[in-house]
Design a protein around this motif. Structure first.
Motif, mmCIF file in Angstrom:
data_model
loop_
_atom_site.group_PDB
_atom_site.id
_atom_site.type_symbol
_atom_site.label_atom_id
_atom_site.label_comp_id
_atom_site.label_asym_id
_atom_site.label_seq_id
_atom_site.Cartn_x
_atom_site.Cartn_y
_atom_site.Cartn_z
ATOM 1 N N GLN A 82 101.768 -77.527 79.072
ATOM 2 C CA GLN A 82 100.394 -77.965 78.828
ATOM 3 C C GLN A 82 100.214 -78.157 77.322
ATOM 4 O O GLN A 82 100.707 -77.357 76.508
ATOM 5 C CB GLN A 82 99.397 -76.922 79.329
ATOM 6 C CG GLN A 82 99.304 -76.830 80.838
ATOM 7 C CD GLN A 82 98.363 -77.855 81.419
ATOM 8 O OE1 GLN A 82 97.144 -77.723 81.382
ATOM 9 N NE2 GLN A 82 98.929 -78.919 81.958
ATOM 10 N N LYS A 83 99.492 -79.212 76.945
ATOM 11 C CA LYS A 83 99.262 -79.472 75.529
ATOM 12 C C LYS A 83 97.841 -79.952 75.309
ATOM 13 O O LYS A 83 97.178 -80.442 76.241
ATOM 14 C CB LYS A 83 100.248 -80.517 74.994
ATOM 15 C CG LYS A 83 100.108 -81.914 75.584
ATOM 16 C CD LYS A 83 101.201 -82.830 75.062
ATOM 17 C CE LYS A 83 101.043 -84.256 75.588
ATOM 18 N NZ LYS A 83 99.869 -84.955 75.027
ATOM 19 N N ASN A 84 97.394 -79.793 74.085
ATOM 20 C CA ASN A 84 96.085 -80.333 73.724
ATOM 21 C C ASN A 84 96.129 -81.855 73.739
ATOM 22 O O ASN A 84 97.187 -82.471 73.508
ATOM 23 C CB ASN A 84 95.656 -79.847 72.339
ATOM 24 C CG ASN A 84 95.248 -78.385 72.348
ATOM 25 O OD1 ASN A 84 94.646 -77.916 73.314
ATOM 26 N ND2 ASN A 84 95.565 -77.671 71.280
ATOM 27 N N LEU A 211 87.905 -77.841 77.595
ATOM 28 C CA LEU A 211 87.821 -76.594 78.349
ATOM 29 C C LEU A 211 89.041 -75.725 78.053
ATOM 30 O O LEU A 211 90.097 -76.217 77.653
ATOM 31 C CB LEU A 211 87.725 -76.885 79.841
ATOM 32 C CG LEU A 211 86.476 -77.658 80.295
ATOM 33 C CD1 LEU A 211 86.622 -78.121 81.725
ATOM 34 C CD2 LEU A 211 85.239 -76.793 80.143
ATOM 35 N N LYS A 212 88.923 -74.440 78.278
ATOM 36 C CA LYS A 212 90.012 -73.521 77.965
ATOM 37 C C LYS A 212 91.194 -73.665 78.916
ATOM 38 O O LYS A 212 92.348 -73.492 78.534
ATOM 39 C CB LYS A 212 89.507 -72.070 78.012
ATOM 40 C CG LYS A 212 88.641 -71.681 76.828
ATOM 41 C CD LYS A 212 88.290 -70.203 76.902
ATOM 42 C CE LYS A 212 87.486 -69.779 75.687
ATOM 43 N NZ LYS A 212 87.122 -68.342 75.744
ATOM 44 N N GLY A 213 90.922 -73.951 80.193
ATOM 45 C CA GLY A 213 92.006 -73.925 81.165
ATOM 46 C C GLY A 213 92.551 -72.518 81.294
ATOM 47 O O GLY A 213 91.884 -71.532 81.008
ATOM 48 N N GLY A 214 93.811 -72.416 81.727
ATOM 49 C CA GLY A 214 94.418 -71.097 81.837
ATOM 50 C C GLY A 214 95.082 -70.881 83.172
ATOM 51 O O GLY A 214 95.229 -71.803 83.985
ATOM 52 N N HIS A 215 95.488 -69.657 83.419
ATOM 53 C CA HIS A 215 96.240 -69.274 84.612
ATOM 54 C C HIS A 215 95.312 -69.274 85.821
ATOM 55 O O HIS A 215 94.281 -68.604 85.817
ATOM 56 C CB HIS A 215 96.845 -67.890 84.394
ATOM 57 C CG HIS A 215 97.907 -67.518 85.371
ATOM 58 N ND1 HIS A 215 97.668 -67.361 86.717
ATOM 59 C CD2 HIS A 215 99.233 -67.273 85.196
ATOM 60 C CE1 HIS A 215 98.794 -67.020 87.318
ATOM 61 N NE2 HIS A 215 99.757 -66.962 86.414
ATOM 62 N N SER A 216 95.698 -69.994 86.856
ATOM 63 C CA SER A 216 94.807 -70.150 88.007
ATOM 64 C C SER A 216 94.757 -68.914 88.894
ATOM 65 O O SER A 216 93.978 -68.881 89.848
ATOM 66 C CB SER A 216 95.235 -71.355 88.850
ATOM 67 O OG SER A 216 96.456 -71.091 89.518
ATOM 68 N N GLY A 454 95.723 -66.397 77.782
ATOM 69 C CA GLY A 454 95.729 -67.854 77.880
ATOM 70 C C GLY A 454 96.986 -68.464 78.455
ATOM 71 O O GLY A 454 97.316 -69.605 78.112
ATOM 72 N N PRO A 455 97.729 -67.759 79.356
ATOM 73 C CA PRO A 455 98.928 -68.378 79.910
ATOM 74 C C PRO A 455 98.578 -69.655 80.674
ATOM 75 O O PRO A 455 97.481 -69.779 81.207
ATOM 76 C CB PRO A 455 99.486 -67.300 80.851
ATOM 77 C CG PRO A 455 98.292 -66.471 81.221
ATOM 78 C CD PRO A 455 97.428 -66.467 80.011
ATOM 79 N N HIS A 456 99.485 -70.591 80.709
ATOM 80 C CA HIS A 456 99.310 -71.889 81.373
ATOM 81 C C HIS A 456 98.326 -72.781 80.630
ATOM 82 O O HIS A 456 97.840 -73.762 81.188
ATOM 83 C CB HIS A 456 98.875 -71.727 82.840
ATOM 84 C CG HIS A 456 99.859 -71.006 83.695
ATOM 85 N ND1 HIS A 456 99.760 -70.961 85.077
ATOM 86 C CD2 HIS A 456 100.982 -70.309 83.394
ATOM 87 C CE1 HIS A 456 100.756 -70.259 85.570
ATOM 88 N NE2 HIS A 456 101.511 -69.847 84.562
ATOM 89 N N SER A 457 98.021 -72.456 79.366
ATOM 90 C CA SER A 457 97.143 -73.311 78.566
ATOM 91 C C SER A 457 97.653 -73.334 77.129
ATOM 92 O O SER A 457 98.418 -72.456 76.722
ATOM 93 C CB SER A 457 95.706 -72.789 78.599
ATOM 94 O OG SER A 457 95.515 -71.773 77.627
ATOM 95 N N PRO A 458 97.232 -74.327 76.330
ATOM 96 C CA PRO A 458 97.649 -74.350 74.923
ATOM 97 C C PRO A 458 97.113 -73.179 74.102
ATOM 98 O O PRO A 458 97.513 -73.010 72.954
ATOM 99 C CB PRO A 458 97.082 -75.686 74.415
ATOM 100 C CG PRO A 458 96.902 -76.517 75.627
ATOM 101 C CD PRO A 458 96.511 -75.550 76.703
#
Length: 484
Positions: A82-84, A211-216, A454-458
């Motif tokens: 995942q990247k910005n 948005l932050k996103g992250g581990h689902s 913040g795993p799974h997100s930048p």
């Protein structure tokens, strides 16, 4: 040399820096696998691979500890990519760029891969650090965990010799995991119908990002925004504008909370300014609703040209209604494990094509019936919308065992080392331990790790001090493993 070389413990951080330098997103971890194999062979260690590519490395016991129970340290080879939006990075070619920010190690504009690169580095560091005392030792590195646990699914019985498995994929120092959620993918395919652009309409692109996103799984309870759901909600609220949906795409991974979503719509030219005003109003609404969680949320509207024809009004409305009605987030909390999510759903990926839309959701649950019930609800929604719903890739949860000897040993070792009692937890995320129980039903398992946020997100970052504490615990635990 990486700036991580200044950190302790070594060689863990040096090994992690090397892992970062070799691209290894899911389905592209072979270069890292080959590096690990060469590295282990150079050190005279026994190496094997199985039919799905999992790596097994064996190291003899420290002299005098040959009678201890054999232990397997386990990690997975791949990382989430995942990247910005403004970061130029090809995960299949470009190295991750870790850097130190105070108490944390982060990556520049991308996921860091501390999940599960730190765990992998710790296992390899044990192999090369002869000061670490241990009994017969195995290191198991599995393939493609983040995209469906394919390595764990392919693990055969009788390959591992260990009595105890220590999974290194947990993400909170001071917590010992003894159970996890199972999961299943639900893929909805909705037929689409298109027609010519009506006269007097113009096309424009709606974007929601920041948005932050992250581990689902591990972060699904935090109330973070899901870009797919938020954009569908806006489109549903604009019925009075008679928008014609042309395209909708959002999210990139089923196991990451979507950070961005995009829709191309056709709007009557004389209503463009109204749409723009409505979007500004909606941004204010979301800023109020998500003020504590999503401080960088932005919505934008720009005129664009496209070769795609718009969907018919009926087809577009059906897709928007389906997305708007699809459940998302925490569905139910556990009655047994207080404060733990029992069942959840992440509406992870939406893609539209010429004649169909595809919606990929990841369902997680601590109990199979919860997983099955939610999959059934999605199938019912699909039937109402005229869509097909395929449920596949089911993997089991890891049933907690409160009589686990290794869990008791980890708790006692942690208390002795740090003077406090660790939390015994069940994580609402997929750990491979549940799958390992099928070929190795009698193996005693536990999961530990450092603090990763913040795993799974930048925004992924790993706490430096917690890595040192995790290493201290891991090495003390290996020394304390009892005799057979």
């Amino acid at each position: 040399m990486s700036e991580l070389s200044q950190l302790s413990p070594q060689p863990l951080w040096n090994i992690f820096a090397k892992i970062c330098s070799i691209p290894h997103p899911s389905y592209h971890e072979e270069a890292l696998a080959q590096h690990v194999l060469s590295w282990a062979k150079e050190k005279g260690l026994h190496t094997e691979r199985d039919q799905v590519g999992n790596i097994l490395i064996r190291k003899p016991a420290t002299p005098g500890m040959e009678n201890r129970k054999p232990v397997a340290l386990q990690a997975h080879l791949d990382m989430v990519a995942q990247k910005n939006n403004d970061t130029v990075h090809d995960f299949t070619r470009d190295p991750i760029q870790p850097w130190i920010d105070g108490e944390w190690v982060k990556a520049r504009g991308t996921t860091l891969g501390a999940d599960n690169g730190i765990g992998m580095a710790s296992a390899l560091a044990v192999l090369c650090d002869d000061s670490v005392q241990h009994g017969p030792l195995e290191v198991l590195l599995t393939m493609t965990e983040e995209a469906g646990m394919e390595g764990a699914f392919g693990l055969k019985p009788h390959w591992l010799e260990a009595d105890i498995l220590i999974n290194t994929d947990s993400e909170e120092e001071g917590e010992i995991y003894m159970g996890c959620a199972g999961g299943v993918d639900a893929i909805t395919t909705l037929p689409l119908t298109r027609e010519a652009l009506p006269a007097g309409f113009q096309t424009c692109k709606l974007t929601i990002k920041g948005l932050k996103g992250g581990h689902s799984g591990a972060e699904i309870h935090l109330g973070l925004g899901n870009a797919n759901k938020l954009l569908a909600r806006f489109l549903k609220e604009q019925a009075a504008l008679a928008l014609r949906l042309v395209d909708f795409n959002g999210g990139t991974l089923r196991n990451a909370i979507p950070r961005e979503a995009f829709a191309i719509v056709a709007v009557a030219a004389d209503k463009f300014d109204t749409l723009k005003a409505q979007l500004a109003r909606y941004q204010a609404v979301l800023e109020n609703e998500l003020a504590a969680k999503e401080k960088n949320l932005t919505l934008s509207l720009e005129a664009v040209e496209t070769q795609l024809q718009p969907l018919t009004a009926k087809s577009g409305n059906t897709l928007v209604n389906l997305l708007n009605a699809t459940p998302n987030g925490v569905i139910r909390n556990s009655d047994v494990m207080k404060g733990v999510v029992e069942t959840s759903l992440n509406l992870g990926i939406v893609t539209t094509h010429e004649s169909k839309a595809e919606i990929i959701c990841l369902i997680r649950s601590l109990i199979d019936s919860g997983k099955d019930a939610l999959a059934g609800a999605l199938q019912s929604l699909g039937e109402l919308a005229g869509a097909q719903v395929e449920v596949k890739g089911s993997y089991p949860g890891w049933q907690p065992d409160d009589k686990s000897p290794v869990m008791k040993l980890v708790r006692e070792t942690y208390s002795t080392l740090f003077g406090k009692t660790p939390n015994i937890q069940v994580i609402h995320a997929g750990l491979e331990c549940g799958l390992f129980k099928k070929p190795y039903p009698n193996m005693d398992m536990v999961s530990i790790g450092p603090t990763i946020t913040g795993p799974h997100s930048p925004d992924e970052q790993v706490n430096i001090e917690s890595v040192g504490q995790y290493w201290t615990l891991l090495t003390a635990l290996l020394k304390a493993i009892p005799a057979k």
